[in-house]
Scaffold this motif. Structure first.
Motif, PDB file in Angstrom:
ATOM      1  N   CYS A  65      42.895  66.671  26.538  1.00  0.00           N
ATOM      2  CA  CYS A  65      43.897  65.941  27.317  1.00  0.00           C
ATOM      3  C   CYS A  65      44.683  65.018  26.395  1.00  0.00           C
ATOM      4  O   CYS A  65      44.125  64.101  25.783  1.00  0.00           O
ATOM      5  N   GLY A  66      45.960  65.275  26.304  1.00  0.00           N
ATOM      6  CA  GLY A  66      46.823  64.521  25.391  1.00  0.00           C
ATOM      7  C   GLY A  66      47.407  63.285  26.057  1.00  0.00           C
ATOM      8  O   GLY A  66      46.945  62.859  27.120  1.00  0.00           O
ATOM      9  N   THR A 117      49.746  60.437  27.920  1.00  0.00           N
ATOM     10  CA  THR A 117      50.749  60.222  28.959  1.00  0.00           C
ATOM     11  C   THR A 117      51.842  59.405  28.285  1.00  0.00           C
ATOM     12  O   THR A 117      51.588  58.292  27.819  1.00  0.00           O
ATOM     13  N   HIS A 125      47.960  54.016  21.193  1.00  0.00           N
ATOM     14  CA  HIS A 125      47.193  52.935  20.570  1.00  0.00           C
ATOM     15  C   HIS A 125      46.004  53.530  19.821  1.00  0.00           C
ATOM     16  O   HIS A 125      45.765  54.745  19.861  1.00  0.00           O
ATOM     17  N   ARG A 181      41.661  57.487  18.420  1.00  0.00           N
ATOM     18  CA  ARG A 181      40.258  57.862  18.242  1.00  0.00           C
ATOM     19  C   ARG A 181      40.023  59.253  18.829  1.00  0.00           C
ATOM     20  O   ARG A 181      39.436  60.127  18.197  1.00  0.00           O
ATOM     21  N   PHE A 241      42.226  61.626  19.529  1.00  0.00           N
ATOM     22  CA  PHE A 241      42.984  62.710  18.883  1.00  0.00           C
ATOM     23  C   PHE A 241      42.432  63.044  17.494  1.00  0.00           C
ATOM     24  O   PHE A 241      42.393  64.210  17.096  1.00  0.00           O
ATOM     25  N   GLY A 266      38.174  65.118  25.732  1.00  0.00           N
ATOM     26  CA  GLY A 266      38.971  63.983  26.188  1.00  0.00           C
ATOM     27  C   GLY A 266      38.105  62.743  26.088  1.00  0.00           C
ATOM     28  O   GLY A 266      36.927  62.830  25.730  1.00  0.00           O
ATOM     29  N   GLY A 267      38.685  61.604  26.404  1.00  0.00           N
ATOM     30  CA  GLY A 267      37.920  60.362  26.391  1.00  0.00           C
ATOM     31  C   GLY A 267      37.004  60.285  27.605  1.00  0.00           C
ATOM     32  O   GLY A 267      37.271  60.897  28.648  1.00  0.00           O
ATOM     33  N   LEU A 283      37.991  59.842  31.254  1.00  0.00           N
ATOM     34  CA  LEU A 283      38.576  60.912  32.069  1.00  0.00           C
ATOM     35  C   LEU A 283      37.539  61.727  32.839  1.00  0.00           C
ATOM     36  O   LEU A 283      37.895  62.595  33.634  1.00  0.00           O
ATOM     37  N   ASN A 330      34.624  61.742  24.043  1.00  0.00           N
ATOM     38  CA  ASN A 330      34.440  60.669  23.078  1.00  0.00           C
ATOM     39  C   ASN A 330      34.273  59.357  23.832  1.00  0.00           C
ATOM     40  O   ASN A 330      34.903  59.146  24.875  1.00  0.00           O
ATOM     41  N   GLU A 331      33.383  58.512  23.315  1.00  0.00           N
ATOM     42  CA  GLU A 331      33.241  57.170  23.890  1.00  0.00           C
ATOM     43  C   GLU A 331      34.503  56.371  23.573  1.00  0.00           C
ATOM     44  O   GLU A 331      35.283  56.728  22.701  1.00  0.00           O
ATOM     45  N   LEU A 350      37.081  53.272  22.586  1.00  0.00           N
ATOM     46  CA  LEU A 350      37.295  52.187  21.635  1.00  0.00           C
ATOM     47  C   LEU A 350      37.651  50.954  22.459  1.00  0.00           C
ATOM     48  O   LEU A 350      38.491  51.010  23.368  1.00  0.00           O
ATOM     49  N   LYS A 408      37.872  48.072  27.462  1.00  0.00           N
ATOM     50  CA  LYS A 408      38.505  49.318  27.052  1.00  0.00           C
ATOM     51  C   LYS A 408      39.943  49.034  26.644  1.00  0.00           C
ATOM     52  O   LYS A 408      40.670  48.366  27.373  1.00  0.00           O
ATOM     53  N   MET A 409      40.331  49.532  25.473  1.00  0.00           N
ATOM     54  CA  MET A 409      41.726  49.382  25.084  1.00  0.00           C
ATOM     55  C   MET A 409      42.545  50.336  25.929  1.00  0.00           C
ATOM     56  O   MET A 409      42.262  51.520  25.977  1.00  0.00           O
ATOM     57  N   LYS A 449      46.668  51.127  27.675  1.00  0.00           N
ATOM     58  CA  LYS A 449      48.067  50.752  27.804  1.00  0.00           C
ATOM     59  C   LYS A 449      48.286  49.941  29.068  1.00  0.00           C
ATOM     60  O   LYS A 449      49.009  48.953  29.076  1.00  0.00           O
TER      61      LYS A 449
HETATM   62  P1  AMP Z   1      46.267  58.530  27.992  1.00  0.00           P
HETATM   63  O1  AMP Z   1      47.572  58.524  27.257  1.00  0.00           O
HETATM   64  O2  AMP Z   1      45.845  57.199  28.488  1.00  0.00           O
HETATM   65  O3  AMP Z   1      46.274  59.586  29.081  1.00  0.00           O
HETATM   66  O4  AMP Z   1      45.136  58.941  26.954  1.00  0.00           O
HETATM   67  C1  AMP Z   1      45.206  60.023  26.062  1.00  0.00           C
HETATM   68  C2  AMP Z   1      43.804  60.353  25.549  1.00  0.00           C
HETATM   69  O5  AMP Z   1      43.222  59.207  24.892  1.00  0.00           O
HETATM   70  C3  AMP Z   1      42.824  60.723  26.662  1.00  0.00           C
HETATM   71  O6  AMP Z   1      42.028  61.829  26.238  1.00  0.00           O
HETATM   72  C4  AMP Z   1      42.004  59.485  26.862  1.00  0.00           C
HETATM   73  O7  AMP Z   1      40.717  59.753  27.353  1.00  0.00           O
HETATM   74  C5  AMP Z   1      41.933  58.913  25.457  1.00  0.00           C
HETATM   75  N1  AMP Z   1      41.746  57.443  25.463  1.00  0.00           N
HETATM   76  C6  AMP Z   1      42.461  56.533  26.161  1.00  0.00           C
HETATM   77  N2  AMP Z   1      42.036  55.275  25.923  1.00  0.00           N
HETATM   78  C7  AMP Z   1      41.016  55.382  25.024  1.00  0.00           C
HETATM   79  C8  AMP Z   1      40.155  54.433  24.354  1.00  0.00           C
HETATM   80  N3  AMP Z   1      40.271  53.118  24.547  1.00  0.00           N
HETATM   81  N4  AMP Z   1      39.223  54.910  23.493  1.00  0.00           N
HETATM   82  C9  AMP Z   1      39.106  56.235  23.265  1.00  0.00           C
HETATM   83  N5  AMP Z   1      39.873  57.186  23.857  1.00  0.00           N
HETATM   84  C10 AMP Z   1      40.822  56.772  24.728  1.00  0.00           C
END
Ligand code: AMP
Ligand code: ZN
Length: 464
Positions: free
Chosen positions: A27-28, A30, A36, A41, A43, A224-225, A228, A255-256, A258, A264-265, A267
């Motif tokens: 999952c890429g 949004t 960030h 992490r 990707f 994916g993270g 998700l 992945n766990e 960051l 949780k970091m 956006k």
């Molecule tokens: P998003 O743009 O928020 O849809 O996230 C894109 C990808 O980054 C997804 O696979 C998320 O699970 C992953 N992701 C988002 N936030 C984090 C985080 N703080 N640590 C690790 N992976 C994350």
């Protein structure tokens, strides 16, 4: 090779179903903002998973989607007075630039949601026809109660999800656990025509539609993270398996997260360190090394100063490569040191063992440092060229599986012919035959290989 499967909560051997091929979907982003370091992490980890699977002989078809239509994009665009699709395009381009700077290898396919509305319609049709989805107003909902295995990935129970929750008065769904496949357009929002009226896809359906388009009904690895797992991936399973009756994903990898100061970091929370800004101070390789120093299933707390430490560590790895490259300039041409070569083999074997064990990059990185130390201690001026090349090739090859130490270290790999020409030129110079030496240098320059005679001997680089 074994991997931890979120679905079975077990370690499982990775096997291909056909011809060594593996289909992998991640999952890429949004695209409503810059990525960030938490996104990075995810990707970077899956970039390494992909590189490593290829190294282990699998033919990987790697798909990453770009979510370019979504509530958050619409909200951000409204706030900034920009067209949602233009804003999404702008951040898609920014993402691609950041991805290159991070050394992410391009996925085999990088599909965008807005370019797959047809496939999304087709999938929704099938779900309605099979009785798993219903139309209500201009919306289409997935009826979770119809899918008996709902909750199998996240361990959620449908009755718990329904208890206490309620359907908000403006919503057209039957149960609070139902989720949108198609959302009727509100005034001013971007929309596509559909049999159910003008609207746009819900959050989850794009991933099922695009994963199945590029990889078939069953995806081998889905990543994916961990954020998700629920509801996004639970819903992907429901939509896909309800439509096909086939198993949607064989190995689920998450992945766990960051974190920053314990949170949780993200956006939407606004506590982010944007990759773009970090890249002004640190190279993509420094960021990768930092991210890969932890196992992907361990949480990681981001402290910006750790990037300084990663920068110094990366330099140590480069120094080991430079050390070999410098020695090479004056090393004996003849002979080899099998003992050193087998030490290098030993590192390759241990590195492979660590990575085979659920992609343990933390241990793999540790081994690279150990190998760098050993190179400084044990590789001296007496080591013949062949052995130096072997050790350097091994060292760089392992680093490159993690996407680090990819810059030129002064010993670019040469074709046998180029190699032979450089040797002949050195022989010519030794007998003061400057004409021959110059001729060879010019011929190599025509081929894009630039020679430089330094006090330490001849060095070379490729023309940019
Ligand atoms: P998003 O743009 O928020 O849809 O996230 C894109 C990808 O980054 C997804 O696979 C998320 O699970 C992953 N992701 C988002 N936030 C984090 C985080 N703080 N640590 C690790 N992976 C994350
Ligand atoms: Zn997804």
């Amino acid at each position: 090779m074994r991997v931890h499967n979120t679905l079975t909560r077990k370690f499982e051997e990775i096997v291909s179903r056909q011809d060594n091929r593996l289909g992998m979907y991640v999952c890429g982003p949004t695209v409503y903002d810059y990525i960030h370091i938490g996104n990075a992490r995810c990707f970077v980890i899956f970039d390494v998973v992909r590189r490593y699977l290829s190294y282990r002989g699998f033919e990987v078809i790697y798909v990453m989607n770009i979510t370019d239509i979504e509530d958050k994009i619409i909200q951000r665009a409204a706030a900034e007075g920009e067209e949602p699709l233009e804003l999404a395009e702008r951040y898609t381009q920014a993402f691609l630039e950041d991805a290159r700077a991070l050394g992410l290898r391009e996925p085999t396919h990088l599909p965008r949601a807005t370019e797959h509305i047809g496939e999304i319609h087709e999938l929704i049709h099938r779900l309605i026809a099979r009785g798993y989805a219903y139309v209500s107003g201009g919306d289409v909902w997935f009826e979770t109660a119809r899918f008996a295995k709902y909750g199998k990935l996240s361990g959620q129970r449908l009755q718990d999800l329904v208890a206490g929750a309620r359907v908000a008065p403006h919503e057209t769904k039957r149960s609070p656990a139902d989720f949108a496949l198609w959302k009727a357009a509100k005034p001013g929002e971007p929309f596509w025509h559909s049999p159910w009226g003008p609207g746009r896809p819900g959050w989850h359906i794009e991933c099922s539609a695009m994963a199945m388009k590029y990889l078939g009904e069953t995806v081998d690895i889905h990543g994916g993270g961990a954020d998700l797992i629920f509801p996004h991936h639970e819903n992907e399973i429901a939509q896909s398996e309800a439509a096909t009756d086939a198993e949607f994903v064989r190995y689920w990898m998450h992945n766990e997260l960051l974190n920053l100061a314990g949170d949780k970091m993200s956006k939407s929370a606004g506590n982010v360190h944007v990759v773009r800004e970090l890249l002004q101070r640190y190279s993509g390789e420094v960021i990768r090394l930092y991210l890969l120093s932890a196992h992907y299933r361990s949480p990681l707390s981001f402290v910006p100063e750790q990037l300084d430490a990663a920068e110094a560590s990366l330099q140590r790895l480069y120094n080991a490569a430079f050390h070999l490259s410098h020695l090479w300039q004056h090393a004996p041409n003849e002979g080899s040191y099998p003992r050193l070569e087998s030490i290098a083999d030993g590192y390759r074997a241990r590195f492979t063992e660590a990575m085979d064990d659920d992609f343990n990059t933390a241990e793999a990185v540790g081994l690279l440092f150990e190998m760098a130390r050993e190179i400084h201690l044990n590789v001296g001026a007496d080591v013949p060229r062949r052995t130096l090349e072997y050790v350097l090739d091994t060292f760089l090859g392992l680093n490159r599986l993690l996407g680090i130490v990819t810059r030129d270290v002064g010993l670019p790999s040469l074709s046998d012919e180029e190699w032979e020409m450089i040797r002949r030129r050195e022989q010519a110079r030794a007998r003061r035959d400057w004409n021959t030496a110059d001729r060879i240098r010019e011929e190599l320059a025509r081929r894009g290989l630039i020679l430089e005679d330094t006090p330490l001997g001849v060095r070379w680089r490729r023309k940019e």
